[in-house]
Each structure stands twice: as structure tokens, then as C-alpha cells.
Scaffold this motif. Structure first.
Motif, PDB file in Angstrom:
ATOM      1  N   UNK A 148       0.853  -1.187   0.000  1.00 17.69           N
ATOM      2  CA  UNK A 148       0.000   0.000   0.000  1.00 17.69           C
ATOM      3  C   UNK A 148       0.883   1.229   0.000  1.00 17.69           C
ATOM      4  N   UNK A 149       0.297   2.363  -0.294  1.00 16.13           N
ATOM      5  CA  UNK A 149       1.083   3.596  -0.389  1.00 16.13           C
ATOM      6  C   UNK A 149       1.716   4.014   0.931  1.00 16.13           C
ATOM      7  N   UNK A 150       1.046   3.806   2.039  1.00 11.87           N
ATOM      8  CA  UNK A 150       1.536   4.306   3.321  1.00 11.87           C
ATOM      9  C   UNK A 150       1.944   3.194   4.273  1.00 11.87           C
ATOM     10  N   UNK A 151       2.486   2.112   3.746  1.00 14.14           N
ATOM     11  CA  UNK A 151       2.856   0.988   4.613  1.00 14.14           C
ATOM     12  C   UNK A 151       4.064   0.255   4.062  1.00 14.14           C
ATOM     13  N   UNK A 152       4.756  -0.406   4.958  1.00 10.39           N
ATOM     14  CA  UNK A 152       5.854  -1.278   4.559  1.00 10.39           C
ATOM     15  C   UNK A 152       5.233  -2.570   4.036  1.00 10.39           C
ATOM     16  N   UNK A 153       5.731  -3.133   2.933  1.00 11.36           N
ATOM     17  CA  UNK A 153       5.150  -4.369   2.399  1.00 11.36           C
ATOM     18  C   UNK A 153       5.179  -5.499   3.427  1.00 11.36           C
ATOM     19  N   UNK A 154       4.111  -6.284   3.439  1.00 13.21           N
ATOM     20  CA  UNK A 154       3.972  -7.414   4.358  1.00 13.21           C
ATOM     21  C   UNK A 154       3.907  -8.695   3.536  1.00 13.21           C
ATOM     22  N   UNK A 155       4.707  -9.663   3.914  1.00 10.43           N
ATOM     23  CA  UNK A 155       4.699 -10.969   3.261  1.00 10.43           C
ATOM     24  C   UNK A 155       3.765 -11.877   4.054  1.00 10.43           C
ATOM     25  N   UNK A 156       2.820 -12.504   3.374  1.00  6.97           N
ATOM     26  CA  UNK A 156       1.852 -13.394   4.008  1.00  6.97           C
ATOM     27  C   UNK A 156       2.060 -14.792   3.440  1.00  6.97           C
ATOM     28  N   UNK A 157       2.228 -15.761   4.332  1.00  9.57           N
ATOM     29  CA  UNK A 157       2.417 -17.154   3.927  1.00  9.57           C
ATOM     30  C   UNK A 157       1.231 -17.977   4.430  1.00  9.57           C
ATOM     31  N   UNK A 158       0.626 -18.728   3.529  1.00  9.65           N
ATOM     32  CA  UNK A 158      -0.491 -19.612   3.875  1.00  9.65           C
ATOM     33  C   UNK A 158       0.015 -21.047   3.886  1.00  9.65           C
ATOM     34  N   UNK A 159      -0.581 -21.867   4.740  1.00 11.11           N
ATOM     35  CA  UNK A 159      -0.172 -23.270   4.787  1.00 11.11           C
ATOM     36  C   UNK A 159      -1.057 -24.142   3.901  1.00 11.11           C
ATOM     37  N   UNK A 160      -2.236 -23.634   3.546  1.00 10.38           N
ATOM     38  CA  UNK A 160      -3.172 -24.398   2.721  1.00 10.38           C
ATOM     39  C   UNK A 160      -3.396 -23.702   1.384  1.00 10.38           C
ATOM     40  N   UNK A 161      -3.449 -24.479   0.327  1.00 13.35           N
ATOM     41  CA  UNK A 161      -3.677 -23.935  -1.017  1.00 13.35           C
ATOM     42  C   UNK A 161      -5.001 -23.181  -1.071  1.00 13.35           C
ATOM     43  N   UNK A 162      -6.032 -23.721  -0.435  1.00 10.85           N
ATOM     44  CA  UNK A 162      -7.347 -23.084  -0.458  1.00 10.85           C
ATOM     45  C   UNK A 162      -7.308 -21.695   0.179  1.00 10.85           C
ATOM     46  N   UNK A 163      -6.581 -21.562   1.291  1.00  4.61           N
ATOM     47  CA  UNK A 163      -6.461 -20.256   1.945  1.00  4.61           C
ATOM     48  C   UNK A 163      -5.724 -19.270   1.050  1.00  4.61           C
ATOM     49  N   UNK A 164      -4.670 -19.731   0.432  1.00  2.00           N
ATOM     50  CA  UNK A 164      -3.873 -18.894  -0.478  1.00  2.00           C
ATOM     51  C   UNK A 164      -4.742 -18.383  -1.624  1.00  2.00           C
ATOM     52  N   UNK A 165      -5.479 -19.285  -2.253  1.00  2.00           N
ATOM     53  CA  UNK A 165      -6.333 -18.905  -3.384  1.00  2.00           C
ATOM     54  C   UNK A 165      -7.452 -17.975  -2.949  1.00  2.00           C
ATOM     55  N   UNK A 166      -8.023 -18.207  -1.778  1.00  2.00           N
ATOM     56  CA  UNK A 166      -9.088 -17.342  -1.268  1.00  2.00           C
ATOM     57  C   UNK A 166      -8.570 -15.935  -1.028  1.00  2.00           C
ATOM     58  N   UNK A 167      -7.409 -15.832  -0.388  1.00  2.00           N
ATOM     59  CA  UNK A 167      -6.821 -14.512  -0.135  1.00  2.00           C
ATOM     60  C   UNK A 167      -6.571 -13.762  -1.432  1.00  2.00           C
ATOM     61  N   UNK A 168      -5.930 -14.405  -2.368  1.00  2.00           N
ATOM     62  CA  UNK A 168      -5.617 -13.726  -3.618  1.00  2.00           C
ATOM     63  C   UNK A 168      -6.883 -13.348  -4.375  1.00  2.00           C
ATOM     64  N   UNK A 169      -7.871 -14.216  -4.373  1.00  2.00           N
ATOM     65  CA  UNK A 169      -9.122 -13.925  -5.073  1.00  2.00           C
ATOM     66  C   UNK A 169      -9.777 -12.672  -4.498  1.00  2.00           C
ATOM     67  N   UNK A 170      -9.809 -12.555  -3.188  1.00  2.00           N
ATOM     68  CA  UNK A 170     -10.487 -11.434  -2.554  1.00  2.00           C
ATOM     69  C   UNK A 170      -9.646 -10.160  -2.490  1.00  2.00           C
ATOM     70  N   UNK A 171      -8.331 -10.287  -2.530  1.00  2.00           N
ATOM     71  CA  UNK A 171      -7.478  -9.113  -2.355  1.00  2.00           C
ATOM     72  C   UNK A 171      -6.900  -8.537  -3.634  1.00  2.00           C
ATOM     73  N   UNK A 172      -6.778  -9.341  -4.672  1.00  2.00           N
ATOM     74  CA  UNK A 172      -6.187  -8.803  -5.892  1.00  2.00           C
ATOM     75  C   UNK A 172      -7.193  -7.921  -6.596  1.00  2.00           C
ATOM     76  N   UNK A 173      -6.686  -6.827  -7.120  1.00  2.00           N
ATOM     77  CA  UNK A 173      -7.521  -5.893  -7.860  1.00  2.00           C
ATOM     78  C   UNK A 173      -6.919  -5.726  -9.252  1.00  2.00           C
TER      79      UNK A 173
END
Length: 117
Positions: A70-95
Motif C-alpha cells: 500500500x502507499x503508506x505501509x511497509x510491504x507485508x509478506x503473508x504465507x499460507x499453509x493451505x492452497x485453499x487459503x492462499x487462493x481465497x486470499x488472492x481472489x479477494x485481495x487482488x484488484x
């Protein structure tokens, strides 16, 4: 709420991961952690979804990581342990990119007059 998932987060510069619970709401991304002794939850912060972006970092080699920026934040790395969680996050967060690709402007093609014999 759209999703609740266990993740590990780290600032990109440090790469020291910490366990968190990630809650995806319509307007916010909320981070929680377990209290000492696992007796409750501790609020760690929230990010407005309108001001952040998620980008795939490495879905190869079994690492399910994406970066939240984001413009006003330090980048955060997020690691998921499950493929489903990873795909859900990306689906909802990617623009999608808000910029449309530019098209080269070309003059219209005017057909040549046919010669009559």
C-alpha cells in the motif's frame, strides 16, 4: 466476514514470520494473534482493503506466499499453509489494474480509387 484463516506474516525486509489469524471483511483486512497460553485473541491491526494490493510472490516450490502493499505501509509478506487459503486470499485481495492499456492511434485507412480502363 468473507474468510478467516491462519497465516504467517513478516515484513518483507525482516522475513521473521509470526503466526496470525487473518480475517477478510468487505472493507478491511484484520490481523489477530493468540494471547499467551492461547486463552484469547489479541488485535494486531487492520488494513483498509481499498488502500492495499496483494501480489503473488511465490506459489512455486510449495511456498504459498503473497505480498500486501500500500502507499503508506511497509510491504507485508503473508504465507499460507493451505492452497485453499492462499487462493481465497488472492481472489479477494487482488484488484485489476485501473489503467487501461494504451492503444496506438493510427490514421484511418482510406481505400485507393480503382482505375477504370
Amino acid at each position: 466476514m468473507q474468510a478467516l484463516m491462519p497465516v504467517q506474516v513478516a515484513y518483507v525486509g525482516s522475513r521473521e514470520f509470526q503466526d496470525r489469524l487473518l480475517l477478510l471483511f468487505a472493507e478491511n483486512l484484520v490481523f489477530l494473534s493468540l494471547s499467551p497460553g492461547d486463552s484469547g485473541l489479541i488485535y494486531q491491526g487492520k488494513l483498509p482493503r481499498a488502500g492495499i494490493r496483494a501480489q503473488e510472490k511465490s506459489a512455486i516450490l510449495g511456498r504459498l506466499e503473497f505480498e500486501v502493499t500500500g502507499n503508506l505501509m511497509e510491504p507485508i509478506l503473508v504465507a499460507c499453509s493451505e492452497v485453499e487459503d492462499y487462493e481465497t486470499c488472492l481472489f479477494h485481495l487482488q484488484k485489476p489494474d485501473m489503467q487501461l492499456p494504451s492503444m496506438p492511434i493510427q490514421p484511418p485507412v482510406i481505400p485507393k480509387k480503382l482505375k477504370r480502363i
